[in-house]
Design an enzyme around this catalytic site. Structure first.
Site: not given
Ligand SMILES: [Zn+2]
Ligand SMILES: [Zn+2]
Lengths: 553, 341
Positions: A230, A406
């Site tokens: 990420k 995430k």
């Protein structure tokens, strides 16, 4: 205009998202063109009217009202536009046979057609013709500072509720449209064709991830997912297309659909010149160093903050777009295809291009949760953690469940919304340096902590400026700042631990909270919810006396 | 004769030495003339009370029959000798039974307004301007930003909100004496014919109003068990119940507050109101000025509220004006403000 003003007035006090949509939809349904389109433009920030300075509004009222009475009133009301709206003499209203108050389109046309020197007199005449609420709304629109908690997205959702189209459908044609949006309303009401978007590369609302919680991690099937870092930049959508004259065109959007082309002309050049086929990419916008590696987020921030970059910025802070998804290719919409197929096509496109402004975000597979945990421990510095993407997931706008996760590197981090700021002590006494922040519980924000370090001096100055410009009220050394879903500032807060605390409204106490990052790019609506924090609580009975170590500032 | 011979300020409030009585005293006094039944003006524990019949009834309802040792009914418009002065009660248009008090001493006329309004109210007698030498006025909304709209237009906004949100209960915060009944009567005039659902604190006074002839239609006390079923209905409660748990039990309530303070958005926000209704039982800035002019007074005392702006305006007109800034008249509409968190 008065009806539109009443809508704004009510919206400002209605906290519920769905209730706001109903108010807006009812207004759109009962209002004719072009007024409703101008109302939509006002909420999307596209109303074509001149801005006015507070000094001009003050001068207008000073020539009509006893200055002492005005001063006493302003002191009592506390808001300049509201005071002027309420105190404005209304002798005009007292006559009989008054003509109807001007409509929104009459007001907009009058202001647009008026030059700078004639503007005060024209504005005064409009204020004479409106009522208290109409005057308030007009002054707020022109002076800025209208806080009604309605984003462009919410307004579009309300237009969509008029008929068969969806808010995402509207997003897709939106960038080619202009006020007063008559063809958009006709389409939304099922009375007209889909408007021809004159824009070759309209914004496509992005697909978003959910934060991974323990239960979802436990249920995760490793073979179904693929992992990616990420990246610590700004989400961006980039489009390359062919113009009518055969030239290459390009566009760069933020995750919220703002056009970033002005701030990143070098990225547009790169998109046009890199040799891409017509395509729409999803990726992370970063700033690169001489070796092509990503630089710290603050460098990107410096560029995001400039509407027009300086030559020095263009030279020293070239952009990098790290590609991770492909939405369309040569006119074909790939969004319904599974992620792995889009990824394969993306890799093929990227292989054909050698340009320092682009690279590919690497992926990796994992066989077990244990392996994934290890991978995450070794996350590179410029990443925030992991993204887990379902191999067969289509690209769906919004936040579909179970598709993208995430998993941030530091679990003790939360995106919170700045609610109050207080002046500091010592050398910080002149700056608003103590920040109370909150997270969402239902549709309201609950304060969960206070942070007064973690930021650089330069960031402190930016924060202080933001606080002053977005204050909604003040009491002593404390300012309350705007904190609504579409208007406010998100702070990424890092902390060392979390305990239950019956003394706090949130029921939680954080240890060593600090500002890890100022999320200028993130709308408050997307800040974390209280459930995300509660999930981090240690199990066991609530502590009766939480220890909250504090640094003396 | 000067105003100061007729009225002085004592620790309990306005005192008339020639008649040996107080008006609306804030502490127990041997003889009290009461303008109206609101708690900041009408307190229990005086030796003798003179007031309109309705005000006496309302005091008895609120405090019990023993609220005073003796009582005397003031007939509106009829002078009564008290000591060396004549006193006459005139309608003030504020709430049922509300009155201004005219004191005449050897031809010198002083009027104490109490609280008053000039806007139409179907539940009480309208304000009567009384010519006088000195006018003692309230100034709750004595700032030029306060110009109350037509109450009927505010009620229309309420009705259209109910039409837009038929699945939500509309819960209106109203002061229990006067505002509640006026709002109910105005809603009836707008054609609403469903029963009102009211908080227990409004019941006794509303019943009294209805018995006195106010057209309130049907109203029933809200039972906790039925709260969720009141979608699309109108509920009335004291302003303090708007912000607290009481109003949370309804189906996705739209919280409304009916008060002159709702003109200012910060008050509406602080009072947790989504639907602020600007309906006031007090004179607004225009009405205060018009009234001062109509009385023909040459001297003006401003008892409570925004005393400074009205005094400033009156002096600019050549009146001998002074602010009294009396404490204890934390006006009932200000309760909206206090109730908010
Ligand atoms: Zn009163
Ligand atoms: Zn009062």
């Amino acid at each position: 205009m008065n009806e539109f003003a009443r809508l704004l007035d009510r919206l400002a006090l209605e906290p519920g998202r769905n209730d706001k949509v109903r108010l807006l939809t009812a207004y759109f349904a009962s209002t004719t063109d072009p007024d409703r389109g101008l109302a939509l433009a006002a909420m999307a920030g596209d109303l074509p009217v001149p801005g006015i300075r507070p000094a001009m509004a003050r001068a207008l009222v000073a020539s009509r009202v006893d200055p002492d009475l005005f001063a006493m009133s302003y002191d009592f009301v506390g808001d300049l536009a509201e005071t002027i709206a309420l105190i404005w003499p209304r002798d005009g209203e007292r006559g009989h046979n008054n003509p109807p108050a001007p409509t929104l389109s009459v007001v907009v046309e009058a202001l647009r057609a008026t030059g700078k020197t004639a503007l005060p007199a024209r504005l005064a005449a409009l204020l004479d013709d409106l009522d208290e609420i109409g005057r308030w709304a007009l002054l707020k629109l022109l002076m800025g500072g209208l806080r009604i908690g309605v984003s462009a997205r919410l307004a579009k959702t309300a237009v969509a509720a008029l008929g068969p189209v969806s808010a995402d459908d509207i997003e897709e044609v939106w960038h080619g449209l202009a006020p007063p949006y008559e063809d958009l309303f006709a389409w939304a009401e099922g009375k007209g064709p889909r408007p021809q978007s004159s824009d070759a590369a309209p914004f496509r609302p992005p697909m978003l991830a959910h934060a991974l919680d323990d239960a979802s991690l436990a249920a995760l099937v490793p073979g179904d997912f693929i992992a990616e870092w990420k990246w610590d930049g700004a989400r961006a959508q980039a489009a390359v297309f062919t113009l009518a004259d055969g030239e290459r065109g390009a566009r760069l959007y933020s995750r919220a659909g703002e056009d970033l082309g002005g701030a990143f002309p070098d990225m547009l050049d790169a998109l046009r010149g890199a040799g891409f086929p017509d395509a729409v990419f999803d990726g992370e916008l970063l700033v690169r160093d001489e070796k092509g590696a990503a630089r710290p987020f603050s460098d990107l921030q410096a560029r995001l903050n400039r509407k027009n970059p300086t030559p020095k910025m263009l030279r020293d802070m070239p952009p990098l777009l790290r590609l991770y998804d492909l939405l369309t290719l040569e006119g074909e919409d790939l969004r319904p295809s599974p992620f792995m197929e889009r990824r394969a096509r993306l890799e093929a496109v990227a292989r054909g291009v050698q340009h320092p402004a682009f690279d590919l975000s690497p992926t990796r597979t994992f066989d077990s949760i244990a392996e994934l945990v290890e991978v995450r421990k070794n996350a590179p510095l410029e990443s925030e953690g992991l993204m887990l993407k379902r191999r067969d997931a289509p690209y769906v706008s919004g936040r579909p469940t179970g598709q993208w996760w995430k998993w941030k590197r530091d679990p003790m981090e939360v995106d919170a919304v700045l609610m109050y700021a207080q002046r500091g002590h010592g050398k910080r006494a002149s700056l608003y340096s103590d920040y109370t922040f909150g997270v969402w519980r239902g549709s309201e924000l609950v304060p969960v902590g206070k942070a007064y370090f973690g930021f650089t001096d330069a960031e402190l100055k930016q924060l202080d400026k933001w606080v002053r410009e977005h204050s909604v009220s003040r009491f002593g050394p404390v300012r309350e700042v705007a904190h609504e879903p579409a208007n406010g500032l998100v702070l990424q807060i890092a902390f060392e631990g979390l305990n239950r605390s019956p003394r706090h409204k949130s029921g939680l106490a954080m240890r060593f909270p600090r500002v890890a990052r100022i999320r200028w790019d993130k709308p408050p609506a997307e800040a974390d919810r209280i459930e995300a924090l509660e999930a981090l609580l240690p199990v066991g009975p609530p502590e009766t006396k939480p220890s909250v170590p504090r640094e003396s500032a | 004769m000067k105003t100061a011979d007729v009225l002085t300020l004592s620790p309990a409030g306005l005192y008339c030495p020639m008649g040996d009585f107080h008006i609306d005293p804030t502490r127990p006094s041997p003889r009290a003339l009461i303008t109206h039944g609101h708690a900041d003006h009408a307190r229990a524990g005086h030796g003798a009370v003179m007031a309109t019949r309705e005000t006496l009834d309302i005091m008895a309802l609120r405090y019990g029959e023993g609220f005073t040792r003796s009582r005397q009914v003031a007939e509106p418009g009829r002078a009564t000798r008290v000591g060396e002065v004549d006193v006459t009660f005139h309608p003030a248009g504020h709430v049922l039974g509300s009155a201004q008090i005219l004191i005449e001493a050897k031809g010198f006329r002083v009027v104490v307004s109490g609280d008053y309004k000039r806007a139409r109210d179907p539940t009480c007698a309208p304000f009567e301007p009384v010519r006088c030498d000195a006018f003692i006025t309230e100034a709750t909304f004595g700032l030029p930003v306060f110009r109350h709209p037509e109450a009927s237009a505010e009620v229309e906004r309420l009705i259209s909100s109910i039409k837009l949100f038929p699945d939500r209960a509309h819960v209106i915060g109203v002061y229990s004496l006067g505002k509640a009944q006026r709002v109910m009567a105005l809603i009836r005039e707008a054609g609403w014919d469903r029963p009102f659902h009211i908080h227990g604190a409004l019941e006794k006074i509303s019943r009294y109003y209805a018995d006195a002839g106010a057209r309130l239609g049907e109203f029933t006390k809200v039972a906790t068990a039925e709260k969720l079923g009141l979608a699309g209905e109108i509920v009335l409660c004291p302003p303090s119940a708007i912000a607290d748990r009481w109003s949370a039990g309804f189906a996705d309530p739209v919280r409304a507050l009916a008060s002159g303070w709702m003109r200012i958005r910060a008050f509406a926000r602080r009072g947790s109101a989504q639907l602020p209704l600007v309906i006031s039982d007090h004179a607004d800035w225009d009405a205060l000025r018009d009234t001062v002019v109509e009385t023909g007074c040459s001297e003006l005392w401003v008892t409570h509220g925004a005393t400074e702006p009205l005094t400033h305006w009156a002096r600019a007109r050549g009146l001998d004006a002074k602010p009294l800034d009396m404490v204890g008249y934390g006006d009932e509409e200000a309760a909206v403000e206090e109730a908010a968190p």
